[in-house]
Design a protein around this motif. Structure first.
Motif, PDB file in Angstrom:
ATOM      1  N   PHE A  66       0.854  -1.320  -0.200  1.00 40.99           N
ATOM      2  CA  PHE A  66      -0.052  -0.002   0.062  1.00 40.99           C
ATOM      3  C   PHE A  66       0.804   1.190  -0.028  1.00 40.99           C
ATOM      4  CE2 PHE A  66      -3.290  -2.552   2.641  1.00 40.99           C
ATOM      5  CZ  PHE A  66      -3.749  -3.328   1.501  1.00 40.99           C
ATOM      6  N   LEU A  67       1.745   1.176   0.847  1.00 41.71           N
ATOM      7  CA  LEU A  67       2.977   2.629   0.697  1.00 41.71           C
ATOM      8  C   LEU A  67       3.619   2.485  -0.590  1.00 41.71           C
ATOM      9  CD1 LEU A  67       4.385   1.925   4.636  1.00 41.71           C
ATOM     10  CD2 LEU A  67       2.660   3.777   3.762  1.00 41.71           C
ATOM     11  N   ARG A  68       4.080   1.504  -1.076  1.00 41.96           N
ATOM     12  CA  ARG A  68       4.904   1.679  -2.166  1.00 41.96           C
ATOM     13  C   ARG A  68       3.618   2.063  -3.570  1.00 41.96           C
ATOM     14  NH1 ARG A  68       7.159  -3.250  -2.338  1.00 41.96           N
ATOM     15  NH2 ARG A  68       5.200  -4.250  -2.947  1.00 41.96           N
ATOM     16  N   TRP A  69       2.686   1.643  -3.364  1.00 35.44           N
ATOM     17  CA  TRP A  69       1.399   1.827  -4.317  1.00 35.44           C
ATOM     18  C   TRP A  69       1.245   3.434  -4.244  1.00 35.44           C
ATOM     19  CZ3 TRP A  69      -2.529  -2.507  -3.707  1.00 35.44           C
ATOM     20  CH2 TRP A  69      -2.123  -3.545  -4.284  1.00 35.44           C
ATOM     21  N   ARG A  70       1.181   3.884  -3.145  1.00 34.73           N
ATOM     22  CA  ARG A  70       0.927   5.381  -2.761  1.00 34.73           C
ATOM     23  C   ARG A  70       2.096   6.140  -3.216  1.00 34.73           C
ATOM     24  NH1 ARG A  70       0.645   8.617   2.219  1.00 34.73           N
ATOM     25  NH2 ARG A  70      -0.989  10.042   1.826  1.00 34.73           N
ATOM     26  N   ARG A  71       3.363   5.819  -3.073  1.00 33.25           N
ATOM     27  CA  ARG A  71       4.335   6.566  -3.482  1.00 33.25           C
ATOM     28  C   ARG A  71       4.418   6.689  -5.173  1.00 33.25           C
ATOM     29  NH1 ARG A  71       7.105   4.013   0.773  1.00 33.25           N
ATOM     30  NH2 ARG A  71       7.943   2.677  -0.917  1.00 33.25           N
ATOM     31  N   ALA A  72       3.925   5.555  -5.681  1.00 36.22           N
ATOM     32  CA  ALA A  72       4.025   5.455  -7.033  1.00 36.22           C
ATOM     33  C   ALA A  72       3.069   6.439  -7.782  1.00 36.22           C
ATOM     34  CB  ALA A  72       3.929   4.013  -7.782  1.00 36.22           C
ATOM     35  N   VAL A  73       1.751   6.434  -7.068  1.00 32.92           N
ATOM     36  CA  VAL A  73       0.539   6.909  -7.740  1.00 32.92           C
ATOM     37  C   VAL A  73       1.019   8.450  -7.240  1.00 32.92           C
ATOM     38  CG1 VAL A  73      -1.660   7.926  -6.926  1.00 32.92           C
ATOM     39  CG2 VAL A  73      -1.010   5.490  -7.328  1.00 32.92           C
ATOM     40  N   LEU A  74       1.755   8.942  -6.152  1.00 31.47           N
ATOM     41  CA  LEU A  74       2.026  10.378  -6.175  1.00 31.47           C
ATOM     42  C   LEU A  74       2.931  10.794  -7.079  1.00 31.47           C
ATOM     43  CD1 LEU A  74       1.878  10.245  -2.085  1.00 31.47           C
ATOM     44  CD2 LEU A  74       0.047  11.399  -3.785  1.00 31.47           C
ATOM     45  N   LYS A  75       3.947   9.943  -7.248  1.00 30.86           N
ATOM     46  CA  LYS A  75       5.150  10.227  -8.322  1.00 30.86           C
ATOM     47  C   LYS A  75       4.896  10.447  -9.393  1.00 30.86           C
ATOM     48  CE  LYS A  75       9.765   8.709  -9.529  1.00 30.86           C
ATOM     49  NZ  LYS A  75      10.635   7.415  -9.655  1.00 30.86           N
ATOM     50  N   ASP A  76       4.074   9.590 -10.211  1.00 30.84           N
ATOM     51  CA  ASP A  76       3.846   9.574 -11.440  1.00 30.84           C
ATOM     52  C   ASP A  76       2.333   8.928 -12.161  1.00 30.84           C
ATOM     53  OD1 ASP A  76       4.525   6.663 -11.257  1.00 30.84           O
ATOM     54  OD2 ASP A  76       6.445   6.849 -12.729  1.00 30.84           O
ATOM     55  N   ASN A  77       1.735   8.772 -11.130  1.00 32.23           N
ATOM     56  CA  ASN A  77       0.184   8.274 -11.243  1.00 32.23           C
ATOM     57  C   ASN A  77       0.303   6.644 -11.914  1.00 32.23           C
ATOM     58  OD1 ASN A  77      -2.185   9.274 -10.650  1.00 32.23           O
ATOM     59  ND2 ASN A  77      -2.702   9.872 -12.937  1.00 32.23           N
ATOM     60  N   THR A  78       1.004   6.046 -11.438  1.00 32.27           N
ATOM     61  CA  THR A  78       1.299   4.445 -11.929  1.00 32.27           C
ATOM     62  C   THR A  78       0.459   3.880 -10.715  1.00 32.27           C
ATOM     63  OG1 THR A  78       3.576   4.976 -12.638  1.00 32.27           O
ATOM     64  CG2 THR A  78       2.739   2.650 -12.045  1.00 32.27           C
ATOM     65  N   LEU A  79      -0.542   2.916 -11.405  1.00 27.23           N
ATOM     66  CA  LEU A  79      -1.304   2.275 -10.595  1.00 27.23           C
ATOM     67  C   LEU A  79      -0.743   0.681 -10.794  1.00 27.23           C
ATOM     68  CD1 LEU A  79      -4.704   3.418 -11.873  1.00 27.23           C
ATOM     69  CD2 LEU A  79      -3.635   3.644  -9.608  1.00 27.23           C
ATOM     70  N   PRO A  80      -1.117  -0.292  -9.627  1.00 30.86           N
ATOM     71  CA  PRO A  80      -0.659  -1.489  -9.548  1.00 30.86           C
ATOM     72  C   PRO A  80      -1.406  -2.252 -10.585  1.00 30.86           C
ATOM     73  CG  PRO A  80      -1.813  -1.014  -7.680  1.00 30.86           C
ATOM     74  CD  PRO A  80      -1.801   0.202  -8.271  1.00 30.86           C
ATOM     75  N   ASP A  81      -0.463  -3.290 -11.190  1.00 37.86           N
ATOM     76  CA  ASP A  81      -1.131  -4.351 -12.190  1.00 37.86           C
ATOM     77  C   ASP A  81      -2.225  -5.110 -11.232  1.00 37.86           C
ATOM     78  OD1 ASP A  81       0.240  -6.527 -10.877  1.00 37.86           O
ATOM     79  OD2 ASP A  81       1.886  -6.275 -12.397  1.00 37.86           O
ATOM     80  N   ALA A  82      -2.971  -5.698 -12.127  1.00 38.78           N
ATOM     81  CA  ALA A  82      -4.112  -6.624 -11.413  1.00 38.78           C
ATOM     82  C   ALA A  82      -3.612  -7.750 -10.716  1.00 38.78           C
ATOM     83  CB  ALA A  82      -5.044  -7.102 -12.640  1.00 38.78           C
ATOM     84  N   ALA A  83      -2.464  -8.261 -11.152  1.00 38.02           N
ATOM     85  CA  ALA A  83      -1.995  -9.382 -10.319  1.00 38.02           C
ATOM     86  C   ALA A  83      -1.321  -9.209  -9.043  1.00 38.02           C
ATOM     87  CB  ALA A  83      -0.651 -10.161 -11.100  1.00 38.02           C
ATOM     88  N   ALA A  84      -0.857  -7.797  -8.707  1.00 37.70           N
ATOM     89  CA  ALA A  84      -0.409  -7.473  -7.738  1.00 37.70           C
ATOM     90  C   ALA A  84      -1.617  -7.218  -6.459  1.00 37.70           C
ATOM     91  CB  ALA A  84       0.346  -6.160  -7.743  1.00 37.70           C
ATOM     92  N   VAL A  85      -2.672  -6.709  -7.149  1.00 37.75           N
ATOM     93  CA  VAL A  85      -3.912  -6.343  -6.473  1.00 37.75           C
ATOM     94  C   VAL A  85      -4.293  -7.415  -5.886  1.00 37.75           C
ATOM     95  CG1 VAL A  85      -6.125  -5.174  -6.542  1.00 37.75           C
ATOM     96  CG2 VAL A  85      -4.292  -4.004  -7.587  1.00 37.75           C
ATOM     97  N   ALA A  86      -4.433  -8.570  -6.798  1.00 43.02           N
ATOM     98  CA  ALA A  86      -5.204  -9.985  -6.613  1.00 43.02           C
ATOM     99  C   ALA A  86      -4.360 -10.423  -5.461  1.00 43.02           C
ATOM    100  CB  ALA A  86      -5.490 -10.759  -7.784  1.00 43.02           C
ATOM    101  N   GLY A  87      -3.080 -10.670  -5.654  1.00 45.71           N
ATOM    102  CA  GLY A  87      -2.128 -11.007  -4.567  1.00 45.71           C
ATOM    103  C   GLY A  87      -2.199 -10.608  -3.143  1.00 45.71           C
ATOM    104  N   THR A  88      -2.499  -9.370  -3.159  1.00 45.74           N
ATOM    105  CA  THR A  88      -2.349  -8.572  -1.978  1.00 45.74           C
ATOM    106  C   THR A  88      -3.894  -8.877  -1.077  1.00 45.74           C
ATOM    107  OG1 THR A  88      -1.112  -6.712  -2.793  1.00 45.74           O
ATOM    108  CG2 THR A  88      -2.803  -6.217  -1.095  1.00 45.74           C
ATOM    109  N   ARG A  89      -4.990  -8.975  -2.068  1.00 42.21           N
ATOM    110  CA  ARG A  89      -6.127  -9.237  -1.585  1.00 42.21           C
ATOM    111  C   ARG A  89      -6.164 -10.581  -0.919  1.00 42.21           C
ATOM    112  NH1 ARG A  89     -11.747 -11.125  -3.228  1.00 42.21           N
ATOM    113  NH2 ARG A  89     -13.093  -9.741  -2.348  1.00 42.21           N
ATOM    114  N   LYS A  90      -5.541 -11.593  -1.534  1.00 40.20           N
ATOM    115  CA  LYS A  90      -5.519 -12.930  -1.076  1.00 40.20           C
ATOM    116  C   LYS A  90      -4.772 -12.892   0.432  1.00 40.20           C
ATOM    117  CE  LYS A  90      -5.517 -15.416  -5.015  1.00 40.20           C
ATOM    118  NZ  LYS A  90      -4.978 -16.301  -6.436  1.00 40.20           N
ATOM    119  N   LEU A  91      -3.907 -12.051   0.672  1.00 43.56           N
ATOM    120  CA  LEU A  91      -3.047 -11.987   1.941  1.00 43.56           C
ATOM    121  C   LEU A  91      -4.009 -11.306   2.982  1.00 43.56           C
ATOM    122  CD1 LEU A  91       0.526 -10.635   0.854  1.00 43.56           C
ATOM    123  CD2 LEU A  91      -0.064 -12.944   1.841  1.00 43.56           C
ATOM    124  N   VAL A  92      -4.884 -10.261   2.564  1.00 43.85           N
ATOM    125  CA  VAL A  92      -5.781  -9.598   3.454  1.00 43.85           C
ATOM    126  C   VAL A  92      -6.874 -10.646   3.748  1.00 43.85           C
ATOM    127  CG1 VAL A  92      -7.406  -7.918   3.801  1.00 43.85           C
ATOM    128  CG2 VAL A  92      -5.293  -7.386   2.730  1.00 43.85           C
TER     129      VAL A  92
END
Length: 147
Positions: A101-127
């Motif tokens: 979440f922190l890395r995604w936030r930094r990326a969005v603030l830096k250059d508006n880069t969003l995480p890919d679907a695989a990263a989101v799905a993997g994170t959702r599984k962990l949660v």
């Protein structure tokens, strides 16, 4: 007596807040992730961390004779040790989503880069894993006081 009840109530409130924040993270991680969703995840995860600290602090207070049953009751109880182990496991699993979440936030603030679907799905599984393990803990608590 009133302080002990207040500490127990705060302990339960912390546990409910842990569950609520994990549920919110799980729902937010469903589908397309947006810049606003990443901001919400970061704020929600901060609340999760504060709730975990509350649960830990009040749990330690409840180990004492003054606010709980005392260390003799808890330390000899195997179910208590399992409960604490699961709480620690949830904490360990939570490190990866927090870092993402922190890395995604930094990326969005830096250059508006969003995480890919695989990263989101993997994170959702962990949660989801955190949430499923967390749901076992109150049942163990009920069992613990009856053994």
């Amino acid at each position: 007596m009133i302080i002990a009840a207040l500490i127990a109530g705060l302990h339960y409130l912390g546990i409910m807040t842990l569950a609520a924040t994990l549920l919110l993270e799980m729902v937010t991680l469903r589908g397309q992730i947006t810049r606003d969703a990443i901001e919400r995840l970061a704020r929600t995860d901060l609340m999760y961390g504060m709730a975990a600290i509350l649960v830990l602090a009040t749990g330690l207070l409840r180990l004492t004779e003054a606010y709980g049953r005392g260390p003799a009751f808890y330390m000899q109880n195997g179910v208590f040790h399992l409960k604490v182990t699961l709480f620690v496991l949830v904490g360990i699993i939570s490190i990866a989503p927090t870092m993402r979440f922190l890395r995604w936030r930094r990326a969005v603030l830096k250059d508006n880069t969003l995480p890919d679907a695989a990263a989101v799905a993997g994170t959702r599984k962990l949660v989801m894993a955190e949430l499923h393990i967390l749901f076992l803990i109150p049942f163990l608590a009920a069992l613990m006081v009856r053994i």
